[in-house]
Design an enzyme around this catalytic site. Structure first.
Site, PDB file in Angstrom:
ATOM      1  N   SER A 261      23.317  22.668 -11.610  1.00  0.00           N
ATOM      2  CA  SER A 261      22.249  23.619 -11.316  1.00  0.00           C
ATOM      3  C   SER A 261      21.478  23.900 -12.583  1.00  0.00           C
ATOM      4  CB  SER A 261      22.812  24.940 -10.774  1.00  0.00           C
ATOM      5  OG  SER A 261      23.424  24.771  -9.525  1.00  0.00           O
ATOM      6  N   SER A 299      22.662  20.408  -6.435  1.00  0.00           N
ATOM      7  CA  SER A 299      22.062  21.099  -7.571  1.00  0.00           C
ATOM      8  C   SER A 299      21.263  22.305  -7.092  1.00  0.00           C
ATOM      9  CB  SER A 299      21.139  20.150  -8.345  1.00  0.00           C
ATOM     10  OG  SER A 299      20.634  20.776  -9.499  1.00  0.00           O
ATOM     11  N   ASP A 301      18.405  24.626  -8.107  1.00  0.00           N
ATOM     12  CA  ASP A 301      17.300  24.635  -9.068  1.00  0.00           C
ATOM     13  C   ASP A 301      16.397  25.828  -8.766  1.00  0.00           C
ATOM     14  OD1 ASP A 301      18.312  22.123 -10.007  1.00  0.00           O
ATOM     15  OD2 ASP A 301      17.341  21.190  -8.289  1.00  0.00           O
TER      16      ASP A 301
END
Length: 377
Positions: A261, A299, A301
């Protein structure tokens, strides 16, 4: 000993664990120190998010090698006053939503932030929220407050840190708020970046800023990141990840090494509405992309943006009556967009270049000598 003294003693005891850990000592340099000058705009005095007047940053770092603890928290204060009574307009943009950003719905609904922003590890989000709430309720003028929207961002540092130990306490995290200050910002393996990994190298905290020339408004944009993601690293257009044979999908295998992340915090002194702050937050993703991020399934973001301009703050008076609020017109937005993209890209590189490796970690810092050779070619 009173309650406050007991709490502070507990914090000091927890922070003492830092001394029991070791980080491999080595000379680290920021991007500009090795000749990487991202973009066309100039940075501010410190090339940090604190170049936006009023913004403060604090870290608490917890390292205990015997227990496998390598984690921390980073606090960003939009200004040094009472944030609950003097809220700042804000926006959020989600590039990929695999994450636990606390407080996001109220930011989107009301377009404002009323607390410090704290970044930490995934499983210590509740403790960070507790620290924020306790600090906010204790501020003079908040004696009647009965609802607090704590803003907490996270990345998962479980590859380096024993994250299941949940070693951070509210009192420990609170110290990052109490220690927040302006001026230069510590980067790399510190605070919320203590246990992070980026592009299979050691990640961390990074920051950068851009100051627009007077002809373009003279405003400042500052960015701070907690990098913990993967992809194919690019350094100012140079394919460094491939050259160093360390990148996602090498040999066409997916080992999940692009998962992770990144938390990106964007501050500006430009008088922007929450609508344009959301637009500004979206531009940070372009800076993320320039570093070679894969933005994979696992991830998270996230970008949080806010304006510190006093003319757009949600003061008590402006929340209780019709008020005239300054608003930078859309046609003057574009230079801020460029500034955000550049500052985000450079902040990420600083997070990598300044990182050091905790003892016994398989994730080493990116070799700056090789990076220098590659960008010089």
């Amino acid at each position: 000993m009173n309650t406050a003294s007991l709490a502070r003693s507990a914090v000091c005891a927890a922070l003492a664990l830092i001394a029991s850990g070791t980080i491999h000592a080595e000379e680290r340099e920021r991007a500009r120190d090795i000749g990487v000058e991202i973009g066309i705009l100039s940075p501010g005095e410190h090339n940090a998010i604190t170049d936006v007047e009023g913004v403060k940053v604090g870290h608490v770092t917890l390292i205990d090698d015997e227990r496998g603890i390598r984690t921390g928290a980073t606090a960003i204060l939009p200004h040094g006053g009472n944030l609950y009574q003097d809220k700042v307009p804000a926006g959020v943009f989600v590039g990929n939503g695999f994450g636990k950003l606390m407080g996001i719905t109220q930011i989107r609904e009301l377009g404002e932030i009323e607390t410090p922003i704290v970044l930490t590890n995934t499983l210590n989000v509740p403790e960070a929220a507790s620290a924020i709430i306790g600090w906010t309720l204790e501020q003079p003028g908040n004696e009647s407050v009965r609802s607090v929207n704590a803003v907490v961002g996270e990345t998962n540092d479980g590859r380096i840190n024993d994250i299941r130990a949940r070693a951070l306490t509210p009192d420990t995290i609170r110290q990052s708020i109490l220690d927040a200050e302006d001026g230069p910002v510590a980067e790399g393996t510190v605070g919320a970046g203590t246990g992070t990994v980026a592009f299979r190298w050691k990640g961390g905290i990074g920051t950068s800023s851009r100051r627009l020339p007077k002809e373009l408004g003279g405003h400042t944009v500052g960015v701070l990141v907690q990098s913990n993601y993967g992809g194919v690293l690019m350094v100012d257009g140079v394919r460094v990840g491939e050259a160093l044979r360390q990148f996602y999908l090498r040999e066409h295998t997916d080992k999940g090494d692009a998962d992770g992340s990144i938390m990106i915090v964007v501050a500006t002194d430009a008088p922007l509405s929450d609508r344009n702050l959301e637009r500004l937050a979206a531009r940070a993703i372009a800076g993320l992309a320039r570093t070679g991020a894969s933005m994979s399934n696992g991830s998270g973001d996230y970008v949080i943006s806010f304006s510190t301009a006093e003319s757009v703050r949600r003061t008590t008076e402006r929340r209780t009556d019709i008020a005239t609020i300054a608003d930078l017109p859309n046609r003057l937005f574009s230079p801020l967009s460029q500034a955000t993209i550049e500052a985000t890209e450079e902040a990420i590189l600083n997070s990598l270049f300044m990182a050091t490796s905790p003892a016994n970690s398989q994730y080493q810092p990116i070799p700056l000598d090789r990076v220098k050779e590659l960008i010089a070619d």
